[in-house]
Design a protein around this motif. Structure first.
Motif, PDB file in Angstrom:
ATOM      1  N   UNK A   1       0.608  -1.534  -0.133  1.00  0.00           N
ATOM      2  CA  UNK A   1       0.221  -0.043  -0.643  1.00  0.00           C
ATOM      3  C   UNK A   1       0.462   1.588   0.276  1.00  0.00           C
ATOM      4  N   UNK A   2       0.792   1.820  -1.061  1.00  0.00           N
ATOM      5  CA  UNK A   2       1.470   3.596  -1.434  1.00  0.00           C
ATOM      6  C   UNK A   2       2.869   3.057  -1.002  1.00  0.00           C
ATOM      7  N   UNK A   3       3.229   2.601  -1.857  1.00  0.00           N
ATOM      8  CA  UNK A   3       4.974   2.433  -1.945  1.00  0.00           C
ATOM      9  C   UNK A   3       5.995   3.325  -2.949  1.00  0.00           C
ATOM     10  N   UNK A   4       6.346   3.725  -2.420  1.00  0.00           N
ATOM     11  CA  UNK A   4       7.156   4.983  -2.592  1.00  0.00           C
ATOM     12  C   UNK A   4       9.002   5.003  -2.597  1.00  0.00           C
ATOM     13  N   UNK A   5       9.383   4.618  -3.858  1.00  0.00           N
ATOM     14  CA  UNK A   5      10.956   4.941  -3.867  1.00  0.00           C
ATOM     15  C   UNK A   5      11.707   5.750  -3.993  1.00  0.00           C
ATOM     16  N   UNK A   6      13.008   6.305  -4.054  1.00  0.00           N
ATOM     17  CA  UNK A   6      13.539   7.788  -4.724  1.00  0.00           C
ATOM     18  C   UNK A   6      15.279   6.948  -4.538  1.00  0.00           C
TER      19      UNK A   6
ATOM     20  N   UNK B   1       8.553   4.843   1.825  1.00  0.00           N
ATOM     21  CA  UNK B   1       7.399   5.182   1.949  1.00  0.00           C
ATOM     22  C   UNK B   1       6.086   4.403   1.604  1.00  0.00           C
ATOM     23  N   UNK B   2       5.162   3.793   2.687  1.00  0.00           N
ATOM     24  CA  UNK B   2       4.413   2.794   2.192  1.00  0.00           C
ATOM     25  C   UNK B   2       4.363   1.428   3.330  1.00  0.00           C
ATOM     26  N   UNK B   3       3.603   0.529   3.203  1.00  0.00           N
ATOM     27  CA  UNK B   3       3.520  -0.283   4.042  1.00  0.00           C
ATOM     28  C   UNK B   3       3.480  -2.007   2.589  1.00  0.00           C
ATOM     29  N   UNK B   4       3.883  -3.077   3.573  1.00  0.00           N
ATOM     30  CA  UNK B   4       3.743  -4.307   3.126  1.00  0.00           C
ATOM     31  C   UNK B   4       3.433  -5.254   3.773  1.00  0.00           C
ATOM     32  N   UNK B   5       3.033  -6.257   3.601  1.00  0.00           N
ATOM     33  CA  UNK B   5       2.304  -7.100   4.395  1.00  0.00           C
ATOM     34  C   UNK B   5       1.659  -8.775   4.094  1.00  0.00           C
ATOM     35  N   UNK B   6       2.148  -9.659   4.394  1.00  0.00           N
ATOM     36  CA  UNK B   6       1.972 -10.907   3.895  1.00  0.00           C
ATOM     37  C   UNK B   6       1.357 -12.096   5.049  1.00  0.00           C
ATOM     38  N   UNK B   7       0.699 -13.159   4.653  1.00  0.00           N
ATOM     39  CA  UNK B   7       0.411 -14.040   5.170  1.00  0.00           C
ATOM     40  C   UNK B   7       1.444 -15.263   5.074  1.00  0.00           C
ATOM     41  N   UNK B   8       2.454 -16.607   5.962  1.00  0.00           N
ATOM     42  CA  UNK B   8       2.800 -17.336   5.278  1.00  0.00           C
ATOM     43  C   UNK B   8       4.056 -16.619   4.705  1.00  0.00           C
TER      44      UNK B   8
END
Length: 219
Positions: A16-21, A74-81
């Motif tokens: 969600x909302x992943x930012x990278x420069x 910026x932003x978040x990453x979530x996962x299961x397993x």
């Protein structure tokens, strides 16, 4: 084989909302060049998704962020397993054989010796490179090295498999074997995200997402 869409399956990976420069140039003219500008991406259980985009669009950057190898701005990453990751450039040790790589990665994944050996035999058979089991990786062809690279990602049977240009260097027979593996995983509710510069056989995917101007858009 044509895949039917995965319906109402829970998300196993969500970005969600992943930012990278990245900084470019030399001081005092250095500047920050945005690559990802708020990418949203989800992957459902049992879903096969293709991620495409032009060179420099940020596909590999996003993949590294998804697996935790690179921190986003910026932003978040979530996962299961468990996540399995097949990078574009194989991460191998030149003086180790294929068998030794399986043993090393099996221990890193926390697999029992029996589970590792069983998975190793199945992957040699599925991808057709058992005859290179005792061969050091610095003596492998590019195509066989790509098979090992993929097999190491498949070894722990991850719930979510992330592949960056996985079939580069494959011959047509291996390409078909690759898709057999994807189909088998999908049938068991495993999820696969595949990066490619271009996608052929679009019917094999549930969805294709394009990175365009730093954002993920349906195609």
């Amino acid at each position: 084989m044509t895949f039917a869409p995965a319906l109402q399956a829970p998300a196993v990976l969500a970005a969600t909302g992943i930012e990278k420069s990245f900084r470019r140039g030399t001081w005092p003219q250095r500047s920050r060049i945005p690559v990802l500008r708020g990418v949203d991406l989800t992957l459902a259980a049992g879903e096969v998704v293709g991620l495409v985009g032009e060179n420099g669009a940020g596909k590999s950057t996003l993949m590294k962020i998804l697996v935790g190898a690179l921190a986003p701005d910026g932003g978040t990453v979530t996962h299961t397993g468990r996540l399995g990751y097949c990078p574009q450039e194989p991460v191998v040790y030149e003086r180790l054989t294929c068998d030794e790589h399986f043993e090393l990665f099996g221990r890193a994944y926390g697999l029992s010796d029996q589970a590792e050996r069983s998975a190793r035999r199945a992957l040699y058979e599925a991808l057709g490179f058992a005859r290179y089991a005792a061969t050091r990786t610095d003596h492998l062809s590019g195509g066989t090295l790509s098979k090992l690279n993929l097999a190491l990602a498949l070894l722990p049977d991850p719930e979510v498999l992330l592949l960056d240009e996985p079939y580069a260097g494959f011959d047509f027979d291996t390409y078909l074997k690759f898709w057999d593996q994807v189909a088998e995983r999908r049938e068991r509710g495993r999820s696969v995200l595949i990066i490619s510069h271009f996608v052929t056989d679009e019917e094999r995917f549930d969805r294709i997402v394009e990175l365009r101007e730093g954002r993920a858009v349906p195609r």
